[in-house]
Design a protein around this motif. Sequence first.
Motif, PDB file in Angstrom:
ATOM      1  N   ARG A  32       1.567   4.643 -10.466  1.00 20.36           N
ATOM      2  CA  ARG A  32       0.660   5.012 -11.552  1.00 20.36           C
ATOM      3  C   ARG A  32       0.967   6.394 -12.103  1.00 20.36           C
ATOM      4  N   ASP A  63      -2.430  -0.456 -17.400  1.00 16.19           N
ATOM      5  CA  ASP A  63      -1.412  -1.291 -18.036  1.00 16.19           C
ATOM      6  C   ASP A  63      -0.465  -0.406 -18.846  1.00 16.19           C
ATOM      7  N   ASP A  64       0.503  -1.028 -19.479  1.00 15.15           N
ATOM      8  CA  ASP A  64       1.520  -0.253 -20.200  1.00 15.15           C
ATOM      9  C   ASP A  64       0.903   0.630 -21.278  1.00 15.15           C
ATOM     10  N   LYS A 110       4.601   1.899 -12.564  1.00 23.36           N
ATOM     11  CA  LYS A 110       3.446   1.001 -12.448  1.00 23.36           C
ATOM     12  C   LYS A 110       2.831   1.041 -11.044  1.00 23.36           C
ATOM     13  N   THR A 113       9.387   0.282 -12.318  1.00 20.80           N
ATOM     14  CA  THR A 113       8.424  -0.261 -11.351  1.00 20.80           C
ATOM     15  C   THR A 113       7.635   0.864 -10.681  1.00 20.80           C
ATOM     16  N   LEU A 139      -0.739   3.627 -19.787  1.00 17.66           N
ATOM     17  CA  LEU A 139       0.265   4.580 -19.286  1.00 17.66           C
ATOM     18  C   LEU A 139       0.927   5.310 -20.450  1.00 17.66           C
ATOM     19  N   ASP A 194      -0.447  -7.978 -11.575  1.00 21.61           N
ATOM     20  CA  ASP A 194      -0.184  -7.352 -12.872  1.00 21.61           C
ATOM     21  C   ASP A 194       1.262  -6.880 -12.990  1.00 21.61           C
ATOM     22  N   ILE A 195       1.779  -6.342 -11.919  1.00 15.19           N
ATOM     23  CA  ILE A 195       3.114  -5.731 -11.987  1.00 15.19           C
ATOM     24  C   ILE A 195       4.229  -6.774 -11.846  1.00 15.19           C
TER      25      ILE A 195
END
Lengths: 551, 430
Positions: A147, A221-222, A144, A141, A225, A59-60
């Motif tokens: 978290r 996910d973005d 992500k 980064t 967040l 995902d990242i």
Amino acid sequence: MKMRRKTAALLLATLSLLSLGAATGMTPNGVHAGAVAPASGPAPVRRLTEAQYRRAIADIFGEDIKVVGRFEPDLRVDGLLAVGTSAISVSPAGLEQYDDIGRGVAEQATDAGHWDKLVGCPRDAHGAEALSCARRFFSQTGLKLFRRPLPAAEAERLARSAVAIGDQLKAFPQGVATTLAGMLASPQFLFRLELPEASGRLGGYTKASRLSFLLWNSAPDDALLEAAAAGSLDTPAGLRAQVERLMASPRLRDGVRAFFTDFLQLDEFETLSKDGLIYPAFSASIASLAREQTLRTLTDLLIDRNGDYRDIFTTRRIAMTRTLGPIYDVPVARDGWYIHEFPQGDPRVGLLTHAGLLALHSHPGRTSPTLRGKAMREILLCEKIPSPPANVNFAVVQDVNNASLKTTRQRLQAHLDDEECASCHKKTDPIGLGLEQFDGAGQFRTRERGELIDVSGSFDKKAFDGAGDLGQLFHDSAAASACLVNSVWRYANGRNPSAGDEDDIRALSAQFSGQGYRLTSLLRTIALDPAFYGTSTDVRIARTHEGKKEG
Amino acid sequence: MSRRRKQLPRFGRGLSAASLVAMAATLASAADAPTGGEPGVRAFVLSNIYMASSGDAGACPVLADGGIEEYFKSLPPEEQAKYSVAGKLGELEQGKRPALEQDMDRHFGFRRISPRNKSVVSGQAKLPPDFDPTAKPTAEMALRIGALNGFPKNRGRWAFSNQVIAYSACTDPLDFPQLGKHFRTYDGKVAPGIDLDGKTKRGDFSGLDGAKGVDNQLWRVMGCVRAFRENGDKEVVEKIFISARAPTLIEIRGIDDPRNDPEVTVNIYAASGSLVRNARGGALAGMTFDIDKDPALRATTRGRIVDGVLTTDPVDIRLNYKEQIIDAPRQILGARIRATLKPDGGIDGAFFGYYSLASYWDSIEQMTQNGANLTSVSCPGVYRALHRFADGYKDPRTGRYTAISSAYGFTGVRAFVANAPAEFASRRGQ
């Protein structure tokens, strides 16, 4: 190699920048997570499972990043790896493995093929340009990976570290890679740290993680967040919006697959093998496909059709692919996966007749009604079956060439004459014998060594004759449904329930039944429940509050 | 026998009548095939089709010479000595076969060109300006390339799976009769097969079961050729897959009773996929095969099952035969099947019929001279005997036979057939 040794030393330096010990009790050399929680009670620290690690990296950094290496084994506690995640730390050897894997990921993420997309600035940047670039990269980064947002000072430290290492190695990308590798070996990435904020409650980012790992088995996910940053997860409407978004996503499938992989212990397929002389149709690729078959069958019923959970025991629909055709003895005219529907009256019906599960709970060269019965009791009914005593004599049961006791049922009966053995076997064997028309590789048969196989028995004082009947009894079993609810709860919370949780789980069970035994409804209920986002203190406060209201 | 009464599915023996009624109702609905597959249908994938052997080793005290052995024997003693085991003049040393083969190629002027990669074994190839290596090979192009490269007039044929253009004793056996001088045919009295023409006549064999009038002149031709004798050996048959790359399928439809049924339909197809091996190294049973798109590789006939043995009416069949460098479909005219349906779902049996000379020779020719030398086959010897003993399908124009009686054994495992054309899938043997 020289470069690798040099970067190793620099990595250690980077690890020390990450304040590893502060949150978890892990020492800077990453040996021990002393603050791990017990298997019951709150679970503030959970180690990422291998699947979660892999999903998060994809995902990242992108699906094309290869995660190569052996992971430290997960630990199953009371049937669930999810519960084990809060009871394990990282051994020195395990940290070394995480370090190796992390280096591999970091090297790929910063290579020429990925640099522009993931980092963005010139590869030969230096000085202020490199620092600015690194600051931006680690800030984005870090959010992500960990978290949660990195405090500016932490991002600054990482950026300076990357630039300094880059200067030393005369390669800015190497500096970024080394620092990133340090982050990937950090407990802040490897562990889900669900520590309360100063208020004593869980913050938005922790809520986002809980929600994301429950429904997608991955890091937030973005959008999630951003919702956490905006505080919208603290409002019922904001939380509902995110829950509905996650549940409407195709990625819900990943979350459901992860749950059933854990619940049904499908990870055991990785080591499943059969005696090729006895079961020539079985192979490692069959084992792998059989696992996939069960997961696809479940998502077809429970997500695509939003079906009744209990129907997993009676459905005639099963995911099928041509390679599995020989095991099921059916023609498969299509390429790729499809849903095969067995006709009424066919011996294949429901989860209990999935070849993979039948093979998994058998010996390499013969069936085992005991292992099958034990698995049904422990996994599907959440019962506990004691291990056999060390001095038990299996000679009769294992003698598959016994001239007078031709069938497994006959041999097991002889075994049951031993009073000590009988106490447990009477729980496992009768239901296990109901599946004896499926051999140790899960292939249908009607005879064993020329004898017709008797598949009659009783379960919960109700008689059955064969797998179809038995599946129906499991379908109708309140214990089987309750076990599912209990398991989903424990999976979501990463721990066993404490005394105070039992009422909640009972209520959840009642709601599950009232909502037609829909797994999606159960997940939604848990995901929207404030108790799911509470620390033990939260839950206590909420209960006290509710008690006062009711009083 | 009533066509309404359907066979109980294999698993049905352990089921209640009520569940069978329920299943029958569902079979008429949208459900897929049950465990065991469609009721009344059995299919097999053949893992080996082989020239059935008489097992009568005594009838060939000396096996037929291959072309290379013929050449070796024809050499004067001083030349022979170069290739003989030390101190044993006349005994070919195996390690010297390659050198002998090169010598033989030079002596007879054998040629072999690989125009598709512009290389040649014997010199640089000259190619016509319009030669397209990706185009379908034609006999005409082979002759033109042969002419450009010094082949004898009107010589040059595609071989080795159409990768080379060759001139040798296998492409043109009549040019090299001396290499078939010591070819031996089978003179025994017993051969596998059946009476294809309904007559007991001179030259017929007794069958392995003592039956009279057995027609199998192909065994007379090949019965003393080592490689062909060995391929029919039971142990070899069971351990080696022939045509694994392009197996044949047999499907029996309309079975009411798998032990005895007076009327069934038998379909014979080429599979489009390869055979799959199981963990024991044998053929994996229960795989589903699509059928080849070529309609010429399909046939259907009527049959009957008596005490578990299937026999069929004659039908012209074309069976894929792709093995290593060979791609030469077997055309067997008036073919009949006789096969035992095994309790494990497999099949053992044979195709009996007249193998067309053209398709049989195609398989020999494609061996190429190298292959013939390796397996001690004399192409001129086979060619001459093949035409001499041909006994079926006389061409009224030339008065010559165009096919030869044969017996090809096969063994197979249970399989499923998918995506057969509707006219085959719906046949019920009525």
